[in-house]
Design a protein around this motif. Structure first.
Motif, PDB file in Angstrom:
ATOM      1  N   ASP A 126      23.442  46.204  64.511  1.00 16.29           N
ATOM      2  CA  ASP A 126      24.517  47.192  64.542  1.00 16.29           C
ATOM      3  C   ASP A 126      25.015  47.335  65.977  1.00 16.29           C
ATOM      4  O   ASP A 126      24.432  48.052  66.778  1.00 16.29           O
ATOM      5  CB  ASP A 126      24.017  48.546  64.015  1.00 16.29           C
ATOM      6  N   GLU A 127      26.090  46.655  66.291  1.00 16.22           N
ATOM      7  CA  GLU A 127      26.664  46.663  67.637  1.00 16.22           C
ATOM      8  C   GLU A 127      25.586  46.596  68.718  1.00 16.22           C
ATOM      9  O   GLU A 127      25.524  47.468  69.589  1.00 16.22           O
ATOM     10  CB  GLU A 127      27.514  47.926  67.842  1.00 16.22           C
ATOM     11  N   GLN A 131      22.181  49.691  68.057  1.00  8.96           N
ATOM     12  CA  GLN A 131      23.160  49.841  69.136  1.00  8.96           C
ATOM     13  C   GLN A 131      22.534  50.494  70.366  1.00  8.96           C
ATOM     14  O   GLN A 131      22.728  50.046  71.478  1.00  8.96           O
ATOM     15  CB  GLN A 131      24.339  50.679  68.651  1.00  8.96           C
ATOM     16  N   SER A 184      28.771  50.959  60.625  1.00  5.78           N
ATOM     17  CA  SER A 184      27.366  51.404  60.663  1.00  5.78           C
ATOM     18  C   SER A 184      26.925  51.858  59.283  1.00  5.78           C
ATOM     19  O   SER A 184      25.820  51.551  58.839  1.00  5.78           O
ATOM     20  CB  SER A 184      27.188  52.564  61.641  1.00  5.78           C
TER      21      SER A 184
HETATM   22 MG   LIG Z   1      28.577  52.450  64.372  1.00  5.38          MG
END
Ligand SMILES: [Mg+2]
Ligand SMILES: Nc1ncnc2c1ncn2[C@@H]1O[C@H](COP(=O)(O)OP(=O)(O)OP(=O)(O)O)[C@@H](O)[C@H]1O
Lengths: 341, 637
Positions: free
Chosen positions: A194-195, A118, A73
């Motif tokens: 990000d994820e 995310q 991240s």
């Molecule tokens: Mg992360």
């Protein structure tokens, strides 16, 4: 797969990110090779990203993968300018993100960047359509135009008919589709993820991955994709970087990582991967000639199994132009299968 | 390091443990011996503060119409506030009463909160039926003006504070102080600056409504998930765009939800503002107090509760962000048109004032009941009164005022402060007493402190056991809850009336009213503390075979102790506010001096008393807070 050869779109050069008040001191220590935990003890600073360099070509999907806390991240936030780097530079189309003023950065984001988060980062007080139109709204696009565009992208991500809903009325998977729609509505050249799918359950995750693959085939944007799931990395990534404790252990295609892991850490990661699904004929072929049946070099090994097991002979591996470049025999594939169990 | 020393401390061997206590005793005795006979605080500095203030007051009176400070600053502010309040009052009077009810009910209806809408209509009907419509509209006008002002000032302040840590840090103690200082303290300076009338009333109410609003704004904005803020940034939103399009809309809910608290704070003050010449329901309460009519007082008190309910439901309705609960735009427009039609019809037909259907004295039988009770229970009530006043209060007061030498009080306070938190607190405590003494209020403050002490002990004696019990029995808590709500919403002055009838004027009725008023936080916070004791700790004790009593004494109470100490802190703050109000019923001490300085425009005295009150409040606040800290188990790392 593989982007067209041209100027890289993103160039990351020796980026460091150190958190804490005494970050300069910590940076100096780290540069002399002091380990992460020792630096933390001595200065109270956390080294989030440690001397990372890579390039991403236009149209390429670059995946960064690593376990929790490895700095993924932090890295993607450095790329998008959400965090300042401690050292190094990040160039997007030649412009250095790290030295931009906030208004330059804003202009860059409006014209080129987008991000999917995310935890979605949707706006609960806005309808789906106004969430999707947000990027255009802040650019000052008229209400009619931005809504038309938002409808278009909602259609693309399969949310037609849900425009007037609010995000909290949708399931997790649908919410992330809104996040995706919001990101592509501004027609960005570069997308950061990000994820984005980590919070989704496995079935929906697979749906979303397929969706993204389809989109990317169509739009051919430059993607930087963060994940901690190697299967996801293989599915989406043209190239994959394995990150550990803020450092890139290795960068390469899935097959390269499997064939020749650079560190024990990478080896550990790739061990459980079904290799027959990743490696191709090119990866297992040997020098030689002959064989009645011909297979293309990019076919994954799994697809060779029926032919190899049904006859004794070797397979002839050919390249794009139809030229024979090697052979695959049964022994090589069996070795691979044995490695796997 | 501090945690280590604290853990090790009890192991200290032998007499060393008692050294500080010995020091305390020796010091106190020595000081007492040295200063015996001269227990009064030395005079001479009495006019240090009141002198200049009185001069300033005189100067203000003379220059009110000519000096640029007034013509350029205060008068315009005053004019604007006055214009807003009288404008609002005029509008509320111009609109037919049933249209006012309709408007009040409309907002809940647009959020499909039909029961709340009905409640609003019913309580407003109550206000009208009991002949309090006009006064209630005047109060409503003051409330709306004060809260609007608080929003206009508080929202931007909160926004700035949420974005700049330094501003927040600078603002925090100011807001704390604004809430700790009893309202009475503001009245005099406001009177000096704005003169008598609605304006100082609105401004005093505003001062009380502001701190919760600023806090809630800061909280609301900082609580917006960073992912939402970052995604806004990521799409190239400017910081203003992020604020307006993302942060504020997302913070609105928590801001408006917290408005109930703001409304409560404001209502507590709005009842008192007749003291500075403002109108409204408060005047009716003071009237009932003067006329000893508890029934009437209750009727008015309920009207104030009604206003609280109306404002609270409207705030809640506007906080309802769930789009699903909103009426369709067409229905909303229809509703608006309907209200306009009602207004037009009412004006056209001349039905504007609330019809006088019911005698406003429907609660008068209560007066008779209270009087009857008083006459027939005279023996008991007098005995109670005499016991508390003659056997407890007066001896204690005389001990502190006439026997104990003032340096002993200063020393003991300093010693406790030092033991609790160290030198800083010790110096603050000692200095607070010295200032109080210097302005000539030593005896009055001691007197008030004794009253605070008695009221606090009585309140805690009731509320802590009740809270412990409620904390362990959800059923008891649900039974208690409505009573606690009612106790908290009915303005404190209203309690005073029946007890004044019962016990006549004096400190005792004030004491009882104070205890009732302060019970609520004591019970609530204690119950919370008990309920929050981790289940694992209790279960662990159970597996070792502890009896319920052992669990209560060895596990629950020690673990809840810091929270209970917070309850003590809250109770003391409420007691101080109320003890001053009790001054209106003959409680004497600082309360009497406050009322007197307001009534006689003794500015100097008023400011001094205010200062003494603030110092006493801060002293008790900080000391109990420090005590709560001491009781907290050391943190993990
Ligand atoms: Mg992360
Ligand atoms: N704002 C911050 N201040 C201090 N340390 C931070 C901050 N953000 C991240 N870190 C530290 O940097 C390291 C990397 O964090 P990061 O969030 O980048 O990990 P990650 O790989 O994204 O993990 P995850 O998969 O859990 O999201 C961690 O040790 C974390 O504690």
């Amino acid at each position: 797969m593989g982007g067209p050869a041209s100027e890289p779109r993103i160039v990351v050069d020796a980026v460091w990110k150190v958190f804490g008040a005494r970050c300069d001191e910590a940076l100096a220590m780290s540069r002399e090779g002091v380990g992460r935990s020792d630096v933390l003890e001595a200065t109270g600073c956390t080294v989030g990203v440690r001397d990372v360099s890579f390039e991403v070509l236009p149209g390429e999907t670059f995946v960064v993968m690593g376990l929790s806390g490895s700095g993924k991240s932090t890295l993607v936030r450095c790329l998008s300018g959400l965090t300042d780097v401690t050292a190094g530079s990040v160039r997007i189309d030649g412009d250095d993100v790290t030295s931009m003023s906030s208004s330059q950065l804003r202009a860059l984001r409006r014209s080129k960047l987008s991000m999917v988060f995310q935890h979605f980062g949707l706006f609960p007080h806005r309808r789906v359509i106004d969430n999707a139109a947000f990027g255009l709204e802040v650019q000052g696009v008229s209400k009619v135009d931005r809504r038309a565009r938002a409808l278009e992208v909602l259609e693309i991500v399969g949310l037609a008919g849900f425009e007037q809903h609010y995000p909290q009325q949708l399931s997790g998977g649908m919410q992330q589709r809104v996040g995706l729609a919001r990101a592509i509505a501004v027609d960005p050249e570069v997308l950061f993820f990000d994820e984005p799918f980590s919070a989704l359950d496995p079935l929906i995750r697979r749906d979303m991955q397929d969706e993204l693959v389809r989109l990317q085939d169509r739009l051919q944007r430059t993607l930087v994709f963060i994940t901690h799931d190697f299967a996801e990395a293989i599915k989406l990534g043209d190239r994959i970087a394995i990150m550990k404790d803020g450092v890139f252990d290795q960068i390469g295609s899935a097959a390269e990582l499997i064939r020749s892991p650079a560190t024990d850490y990478v080896r550990e990661f790739v061990r459980d991967i079904p290799k027959t699904k990743v490696l191709t004929a090119r990866d297992v072929m040997q020098v030689g000639e002959g064989g009645e049946q011909r297979v293309h070099a990019d076919v994954v090994v799994e697809h060779l199994l029926p032919q190899l097991l049904s006859s004794d002979s070797v397979l002839d591996v050919i390249d794009d132009s139809g030229r024979s470049i090697g052979v695959v025999d049964r022994a090589a594939v069996i070795a691979l299968l044995e490695e796997q169990v | 390091m501090t945690t280590v020393s604290r853990v090790v401390a009890p192991v200290d061997a032998g007499w060393k443990r008692f050294a500080p206590w010995v020091g305390l005793a020796v010091g106190a005795l020595a000081l007492q011996a040295a200063f015996a006979g001269s227990n009064a605080f030395p005079g001479g500095l009495d006019t240090l503060i009141s002198g200049p203030i009185d001069e300033a007051g005189a100067w203000m009176r003379e220059n009110r119409r000519s000096h640029p400070l007034f013509t350029g600053v205060f008068m315009p502010i005053s004019d604007i506030v006055d214009w807003v309040v009288s404008g609002l009052a005029d509008v509320l009077a111009w609109i037919p009463w049933f249209a006012v009810v309709a408007i009040g009910a409309m907002l809940p209806i647009t959020r499909r909160m039909y029961r709340q809408a009905l409640l609003v209509a019913v309580v407003m009907g109550y206000v009208g039926v009991f002949g309090l419509w006009e006064l209630a509209m005047a109060t409503l006008a003051v409330m709306i003006a004060a809260i609007t002002l608080a929003v206009v000032v508080g929202l931007p302040l909160g926004v700035v504070a949420s974005r700049h840590r330094r501003v927040e840090a600078a603002l925090r103690p100011v807001l704390d102080a604004m809430q700790t200082i009893p309202a009475f303290v503001y009245f005099l300076p406001l009177l000096m600056v704005f003169g008598i009338g609605n304006v100082p009333g609105v401004v005093a109410t505003f001062i009380y409504a502001l701190p919760p609003l600023v806090r809630l704004t800061v909280l609301g904005i900082t609580q917006v998930p960073s992912s939402a803020v970052e995604s806004s940034k990521m799409f190239g939103a400017t910081s203003l765009q992020t604020l307006v399009k993302v942060q504020l809309p997302m913070a609105v809910r928590s801001i408006v939800t917290g408005m109930s608290q703001t409304i409560m704070m404001a209502l507590g003050i709005v009842v008192l503002i007749p003291l500075v010449g403002a109108g409204g329901l408060g005047t009716a309460i003071f009237e009932s107090l003067n006329q000893r009519r508890p029934g009437r007082g209750l009727a008015v008190g309920l009207a104030i509760v009604a206003i609280a309910i109306v404002l609270d439901r409207i705030a809640r309705a506007s906080a309802e962000r769930d789009p699903l609960k909103r009426l369709a735009p067409g229905a909303m427009a229809g509703l608006a048109v309907g209200v306009l039609v009602i207004v037009a019809v009412g004006r056209g037909a001349g039905w504007v004032d609330f019809p006088a259907v019911w005698k406003p004295n429907a609660f008068d039988p209560i007066d008779d009941v209270v009087t009857w009770l008083r006459d027939n229970l005279r023996g008991v009530t007098r005995a109670m009164n005499d016991f508390v006043v003659a056997d407890v209060y007066l001896p204690l007061r005389d001990l502190l005022v006439d026997v104990v030498a003032w340096p002993v009080v200063v020393f003991v306070t300093g010693w406790i402060g030092w033991r609790l938190r160290g030198a800083k607190l010790a110096i603050f405590g000692a200095a607070a007493w010295l200032v109080i003494g210097a302005v000539g209020l030593w005896s009055a403050t001691m007197d008030t402190a004794v009253q605070v002490l008695l009221a606090t002990l009585a309140t805690l004696g009731i509320s802590v056991p009740l809270g412990v019990w409620a904390g362990r029995s959800p059923r008891l808590e649900s039974v208690l809850s409505p009573f606690l709500d009612a106790l908290q919403t009915v303005p404190s002055l209203v309690y005073l009336i029946p007890f004044v009838v019962f016990f006549s004027v004096g400190m005792f009725p004030g004491l009882i009213a104070t205890v009732m008023y302060s019970l609520v936080p004591g019970v609530r916070i204690t119950a919370l503390g008990i309920r929050e004791v981790p289940v694992e700790s209790v279960e662990a004790a159970e597996t070792f075979g502890a009896t319920p009593r052992q669990i209560l004494l060895r596990v629950r109470l020690p673990l809840a102790a810091p929270t209970i100490m917070t309850a003590v802190n809250q109770v003391i703050m409420m007691v101080i506010a109320m003890v001053i109000i009790a001054g209106l019923a003959g409680g004497g001490a600082l309360g009497f001096l406050v009322v007197e300085s307001l009534a006689r425009s003794k500015f100097g005295q008023g400011v001094e008393v205010g200062l003494a009150l603030v110092l006493l409040a801060m002293l008790l606040d900080r000391f109990t807070e420090a005590a709560a800290d001491r009781l907290r188990p050391p943190a993990g790392s």
